[in-house]
Design a protein around this motif. Sequence first.
Motif, PDB file in Angstrom:
ATOM      1  N   TRP A 190       0.836  -1.197   0.000  1.00  0.00           N
ATOM      2  CA  TRP A 190       0.000   0.000   0.000  1.00  0.00           C
ATOM      3  C   TRP A 190       0.877   1.256   0.000  1.00  0.00           C
ATOM      4  O   TRP A 190       0.607   2.215  -0.721  1.00  0.00           O
ATOM      5  CB  TRP A 190      -0.943  -0.021   1.198  1.00  0.00           C
ATOM      6  N   LEU A 191       1.931   1.267   0.790  1.00  0.00           N
ATOM      7  CA  LEU A 191       2.854   2.403   0.793  1.00  0.00           C
ATOM      8  C   LEU A 191       3.527   2.573  -0.561  1.00  0.00           C
ATOM      9  O   LEU A 191       3.739   3.699  -1.020  1.00  0.00           O
ATOM     10  CB  LEU A 191       3.898   2.242   1.890  1.00  0.00           C
ATOM     11  N   LEU A 192       3.841   1.461  -1.197  1.00  0.00           N
ATOM     12  CA  LEU A 192       4.419   1.521  -2.526  1.00  0.00           C
ATOM     13  C   LEU A 192       3.424   2.117  -3.522  1.00  0.00           C
ATOM     14  O   LEU A 192       3.779   2.939  -4.366  1.00  0.00           O
ATOM     15  CB  LEU A 192       4.839   0.122  -2.976  1.00  0.00           C
ATOM     16  N   PHE A 193       2.152   1.721  -3.403  1.00  0.00           N
ATOM     17  CA  PHE A 193       1.121   2.293  -4.266  1.00  0.00           C
ATOM     18  C   PHE A 193       0.985   3.789  -4.009  1.00  0.00           C
ATOM     19  O   PHE A 193       0.862   4.576  -4.962  1.00  0.00           O
ATOM     20  CB  PHE A 193      -0.228   1.603  -4.049  1.00  0.00           C
ATOM     21  N   LEU A 194       0.983   4.198  -2.749  1.00  0.00           N
ATOM     22  CA  LEU A 194       0.839   5.621  -2.426  1.00  0.00           C
ATOM     23  C   LEU A 194       1.995   6.439  -3.002  1.00  0.00           C
ATOM     24  O   LEU A 194       1.776   7.543  -3.521  1.00  0.00           O
ATOM     25  CB  LEU A 194       0.748   5.812  -0.915  1.00  0.00           C
ATOM     26  N   SER A 195       3.195   5.900  -2.934  1.00  0.00           N
ATOM     27  CA  SER A 195       4.333   6.640  -3.489  1.00  0.00           C
ATOM     28  C   SER A 195       4.254   6.711  -5.009  1.00  0.00           C
ATOM     29  O   SER A 195       4.542   7.762  -5.595  1.00  0.00           O
ATOM     30  CB  SER A 195       5.654   6.022  -3.034  1.00  0.00           C
ATOM     31  N   SER A 196       3.853   5.630  -5.652  1.00  0.00           N
ATOM     32  CA  SER A 196       3.719   5.690  -7.111  1.00  0.00           C
ATOM     33  C   SER A 196       2.551   6.579  -7.512  1.00  0.00           C
ATOM     34  O   SER A 196       2.612   7.269  -8.534  1.00  0.00           O
ATOM     35  CB  SER A 196       3.567   4.291  -7.698  1.00  0.00           C
ATOM     36  N   MET A 197       1.490   6.591  -6.703  1.00  0.00           N
ATOM     37  CA  MET A 197       0.351   7.470  -6.995  1.00  0.00           C
ATOM     38  C   MET A 197       0.773   8.936  -6.889  1.00  0.00           C
ATOM     39  O   MET A 197       0.365   9.772  -7.704  1.00  0.00           O
ATOM     40  CB  MET A 197      -0.807   7.186  -6.034  1.00  0.00           C
ATOM     41  N   ALA A 198       1.594   9.266  -5.912  1.00  0.00           N
ATOM     42  CA  ALA A 198       2.067  10.647  -5.769  1.00  0.00           C
ATOM     43  C   ALA A 198       2.875  11.066  -7.000  1.00  0.00           C
ATOM     44  O   ALA A 198       2.680  12.166  -7.537  1.00  0.00           O
ATOM     45  CB  ALA A 198       2.903  10.788  -4.501  1.00  0.00           C
ATOM     46  N   MET A 199       3.763  10.179  -7.457  1.00  0.00           N
ATOM     47  CA  MET A 199       4.546  10.506  -8.650  1.00  0.00           C
ATOM     48  C   MET A 199       3.659  10.614  -9.884  1.00  0.00           C
ATOM     49  O   MET A 199       3.850  11.492 -10.726  1.00  0.00           O
ATOM     50  CB  MET A 199       5.628   9.447  -8.867  1.00  0.00           C
ATOM     51  N   LEU A 200       2.683   9.734  -9.984  1.00  0.00           N
ATOM     52  CA  LEU A 200       1.791   9.743 -11.140  1.00  0.00           C
ATOM     53  C   LEU A 200       0.909  10.990 -11.162  1.00  0.00           C
ATOM     54  O   LEU A 200       0.663  11.568 -12.224  1.00  0.00           O
ATOM     55  CB  LEU A 200       0.931   8.479 -11.133  1.00  0.00           C
ATOM     56  N   ILE A 201       0.442  11.422 -10.006  1.00  0.00           N
ATOM     57  CA  ILE A 201      -0.398  12.616  -9.937  1.00  0.00           C
ATOM     58  C   ILE A 201       0.394  13.860 -10.323  1.00  0.00           C
ATOM     59  O   ILE A 201      -0.129  14.748 -11.009  1.00  0.00           O
ATOM     60  CB  ILE A 201      -1.025  12.747  -8.532  1.00  0.00           C
ATOM     61  N   VAL A 202       1.639  13.928  -9.918  1.00  0.00           N
ATOM     62  CA  VAL A 202       2.479  15.061 -10.324  1.00  0.00           C
ATOM     63  C   VAL A 202       2.654  15.048 -11.842  1.00  0.00           C
ATOM     64  O   VAL A 202       2.561  16.104 -12.500  1.00  0.00           O
ATOM     65  CB  VAL A 202       3.839  15.024  -9.589  1.00  0.00           C
ATOM     66  N   CYS A 203       2.857  13.863 -12.422  1.00  0.00           N
ATOM     67  CA  CYS A 203       2.971  13.768 -13.882  1.00  0.00           C
ATOM     68  C   CYS A 203       1.665  14.162 -14.569  1.00  0.00           C
ATOM     69  O   CYS A 203       1.680  14.854 -15.589  1.00  0.00           O
ATOM     70  CB  CYS A 203       3.358  12.343 -14.294  1.00  0.00           C
ATOM     71  N   ALA A 204       0.538  13.730 -14.024  1.00  0.00           N
ATOM     72  CA  ALA A 204      -0.765  14.052 -14.613  1.00  0.00           C
ATOM     73  C   ALA A 204      -1.018  15.564 -14.548  1.00  0.00           C
ATOM     74  O   ALA A 204      -1.508  16.160 -15.515  1.00  0.00           O
ATOM     75  CB  ALA A 204      -1.873  13.295 -13.894  1.00  0.00           C
ATOM     76  N   TRP A 205      -0.695  16.168 -13.415  1.00  0.00           N
ATOM     77  CA  TRP A 205      -0.864  17.611 -13.277  1.00  0.00           C
ATOM     78  C   TRP A 205       0.045  18.357 -14.262  1.00  0.00           C
ATOM     79  O   TRP A 205      -0.387  19.304 -14.923  1.00  0.00           O
ATOM     80  CB  TRP A 205      -0.575  18.043 -11.842  1.00  0.00           C
TER      81      TRP A 205
END
Length: 170
Positions: free
Chosen positions: A102-117
């Motif tokens: 779950w922590l790994l998902f949260l970290s990848s989600m943070a990176m992905l959201i920055v890319c999406a923005w």
Amino acid sequence: MQVLSQVIPSLSVALLSLLAMLPWGLPSDSRFVLPLLPYIAIHYWTARDPERLPEWVVFLCGLSVDVLTNGPLGYWSLIYLAGYVLAMGAGEVRSSGPGARWLLFLSSMAMLIVCAWALSSLYYFDLVDWTPFAWAAVAAGLAYPALAFVLRSADPRTARRTNDRLERGV
């Protein structure tokens, strides 16, 4: 059983893509959450066994989200493929517990959201509001454990391993 275990990941990503495209009547700030649901399945399957989810399925699901939501063509395809690559790097954590995954998902989600923005800002040639992206990331992060539980129970390989352990008495 072997064919079913190969098809389930693609079907789950396609089903979540279809759910993301439905008009749910959400407020405009919350609509960004739905397209992140397929990414949860993409991350789940790719982090566990990358061979079971082909990248062309990820691309086509992203393209279908783009087409059916009247978004810019290639936006969600690029985001999903970037998330696919991020999840490929998570291969070392396959044997870890659910909290680490779950922590790994949260970290990848943070990176992905920055890319999406950043990609959205580049598309509009203006800095777009980051709050819908942040709320979507929080909602997807909170939805991950429940959706991972559903995906795990739909996986025939997981059921077979659980049955094998029960038969051995472990």
